[in-house]
Design a protein around this motif. Structure first.
Motif, PDB file in Angstrom:
ATOM      1  N   THR A 139     -65.959 -47.815  -8.111  1.00  0.00           N
ATOM      2  CA  THR A 139     -66.167 -47.710  -9.550  1.00  0.00           C
ATOM      3  C   THR A 139     -64.872 -48.156 -10.217  1.00  0.00           C
ATOM      4  O   THR A 139     -63.840 -48.319  -9.547  1.00  0.00           O
ATOM      5  CB  THR A 139     -66.474 -46.260  -9.982  1.00  0.00           C
ATOM      6  OG1 THR A 139     -65.314 -45.451  -9.739  1.00  0.00           O
ATOM      7  CG2 THR A 139     -67.686 -45.693  -9.253  1.00  0.00           C
ATOM      8  N   PHE A 140     -64.895 -48.315 -11.511  1.00  0.00           N
ATOM      9  CA  PHE A 140     -63.681 -48.710 -12.224  1.00  0.00           C
ATOM     10  C   PHE A 140     -62.577 -47.681 -12.009  1.00  0.00           C
ATOM     11  O   PHE A 140     -61.437 -48.033 -11.722  1.00  0.00           O
ATOM     12  CB  PHE A 140     -63.968 -48.877 -13.722  1.00  0.00           C
ATOM     13  CG  PHE A 140     -62.756 -49.275 -14.502  1.00  0.00           C
ATOM     14  CD1 PHE A 140     -62.331 -50.595 -14.535  1.00  0.00           C
ATOM     15  CD2 PHE A 140     -62.016 -48.332 -15.197  1.00  0.00           C
ATOM     16  CE1 PHE A 140     -61.197 -50.964 -15.238  1.00  0.00           C
ATOM     17  CE2 PHE A 140     -60.883 -48.683 -15.906  1.00  0.00           C
ATOM     18  CZ  PHE A 140     -60.477 -50.007 -15.932  1.00  0.00           C
ATOM     19  N   ASP A 141     -62.922 -46.404 -12.154  1.00  0.00           N
ATOM     20  CA  ASP A 141     -61.917 -45.356 -11.983  1.00  0.00           C
ATOM     21  C   ASP A 141     -61.359 -45.324 -10.566  1.00  0.00           C
ATOM     22  O   ASP A 141     -60.161 -45.103 -10.366  1.00  0.00           O
ATOM     23  CB  ASP A 141     -62.499 -43.989 -12.349  1.00  0.00           C
ATOM     24  CG  ASP A 141     -62.756 -43.843 -13.837  1.00  0.00           C
ATOM     25  OD1 ASP A 141     -62.111 -44.559 -14.639  1.00  0.00           O
ATOM     26  OD2 ASP A 141     -63.601 -43.015 -14.213  1.00  0.00           O
ATOM     27  N   GLN A 142     -62.204 -45.557  -9.569  1.00  0.00           N
ATOM     28  CA  GLN A 142     -61.731 -45.608  -8.188  1.00  0.00           C
ATOM     29  C   GLN A 142     -60.784 -46.789  -7.985  1.00  0.00           C
ATOM     30  O   GLN A 142     -59.793 -46.684  -7.264  1.00  0.00           O
ATOM     31  CB  GLN A 142     -62.909 -45.709  -7.226  1.00  0.00           C
ATOM     32  CG  GLN A 142     -63.711 -44.437  -7.110  1.00  0.00           C
ATOM     33  CD  GLN A 142     -64.991 -44.640  -6.318  1.00  0.00           C
ATOM     34  OE1 GLN A 142     -65.651 -45.680  -6.424  1.00  0.00           O
ATOM     35  NE2 GLN A 142     -65.361 -43.637  -5.525  1.00  0.00           N
ATOM     36  N   MET A 143     -61.104 -47.921  -8.624  1.00  0.00           N
ATOM     37  CA  MET A 143     -60.241 -49.088  -8.512  1.00  0.00           C
ATOM     38  C   MET A 143     -58.865 -48.779  -9.110  1.00  0.00           C
ATOM     39  O   MET A 143     -57.842 -49.088  -8.498  1.00  0.00           O
ATOM     40  CB  MET A 143     -60.846 -50.289  -9.238  1.00  0.00           C
ATOM     41  CG  MET A 143     -59.958 -51.521  -9.193  1.00  0.00           C
ATOM     42  SD  MET A 143     -60.407 -52.803 -10.386  1.00  0.00           S
ATOM     43  CE  MET A 143     -60.096 -51.994 -11.938  1.00  0.00           C
ATOM     44  N   VAL A 144     -58.840 -48.159 -10.279  1.00  0.00           N
ATOM     45  CA  VAL A 144     -57.564 -47.818 -10.910  1.00  0.00           C
ATOM     46  C   VAL A 144     -56.776 -46.862 -10.018  1.00  0.00           C
ATOM     47  O   VAL A 144     -55.570 -47.038  -9.820  1.00  0.00           O
ATOM     48  CB  VAL A 144     -57.790 -47.222 -12.318  1.00  0.00           C
ATOM     49  CG1 VAL A 144     -56.505 -46.647 -12.880  1.00  0.00           C
ATOM     50  CG2 VAL A 144     -58.364 -48.273 -13.253  1.00  0.00           C
ATOM     51  N   ASP A 145     -57.446 -45.876  -9.457  1.00  0.00           N
ATOM     52  CA  ASP A 145     -56.775 -44.943  -8.548  1.00  0.00           C
ATOM     53  C   ASP A 145     -56.202 -45.677  -7.341  1.00  0.00           C
ATOM     54  O   ASP A 145     -55.081 -45.391  -6.897  1.00  0.00           O
ATOM     55  CB  ASP A 145     -57.736 -43.844  -8.077  1.00  0.00           C
ATOM     56  CG  ASP A 145     -58.092 -42.863  -9.176  1.00  0.00           C
ATOM     57  OD1 ASP A 145     -57.378 -42.797 -10.204  1.00  0.00           O
ATOM     58  OD2 ASP A 145     -59.105 -42.147  -9.006  1.00  0.00           O
ATOM     59  N   GLN A 146     -56.953 -46.626  -6.814  1.00  0.00           N
ATOM     60  CA  GLN A 146     -56.489 -47.383  -5.652  1.00  0.00           C
ATOM     61  C   GLN A 146     -55.304 -48.272  -6.016  1.00  0.00           C
ATOM     62  O   GLN A 146     -54.344 -48.390  -5.258  1.00  0.00           O
ATOM     63  CB  GLN A 146     -57.623 -48.220  -5.061  1.00  0.00           C
ATOM     64  CG  GLN A 146     -57.272 -48.868  -3.744  1.00  0.00           C
ATOM     65  CD  GLN A 146     -56.920 -47.850  -2.674  1.00  0.00           C
ATOM     66  OE1 GLN A 146     -57.628 -46.874  -2.468  1.00  0.00           O
ATOM     67  NE2 GLN A 146     -55.810 -48.067  -2.002  1.00  0.00           N
ATOM     68  N   LEU A 147     -55.356 -48.901  -7.189  1.00  0.00           N
ATOM     69  CA  LEU A 147     -54.228 -49.717  -7.654  1.00  0.00           C
ATOM     70  C   LEU A 147     -52.955 -48.879  -7.747  1.00  0.00           C
ATOM     71  O   LEU A 147     -51.881 -49.297  -7.315  1.00  0.00           O
ATOM     72  CB  LEU A 147     -54.541 -50.338  -9.016  1.00  0.00           C
ATOM     73  CG  LEU A 147     -55.555 -51.476  -9.031  1.00  0.00           C
ATOM     74  CD1 LEU A 147     -56.022 -51.749 -10.455  1.00  0.00           C
ATOM     75  CD2 LEU A 147     -54.975 -52.724  -8.404  1.00  0.00           C
TER      76      LEU A 147
END
Length: 60
Positions: A43-51
């Protein structure tokens, strides 16, 4: 043109180039994170967390 660019810099109308502050290897990790989002893996939030996690890990 360079005089005009200098004027903009002197007037504070520019932003600094911040890429030099990124750790080595971040670009390829970030690209993979974006691809995971675009492919539906994250998800977008997961991507931000991963970044963020990648940045912290590479900054060590």
């Amino acid at each position: 043109m360079s005089k005009e660019v200098k004027r903009y810099i002197d007037e504070g109308k520019t932003l600094p180039w911040v890429m030099g502050g990124f750790p080595s290897g971040y670009e390829s990790k970030a690209a993979a994170d974006f691809q995971g989002y675009f492919s539906g893996e994250y998800t977008f939030d997961q991507m931000v967390d991963q970044l963020k996690a990648d940045f912290v890990e590479l900054k060590k």
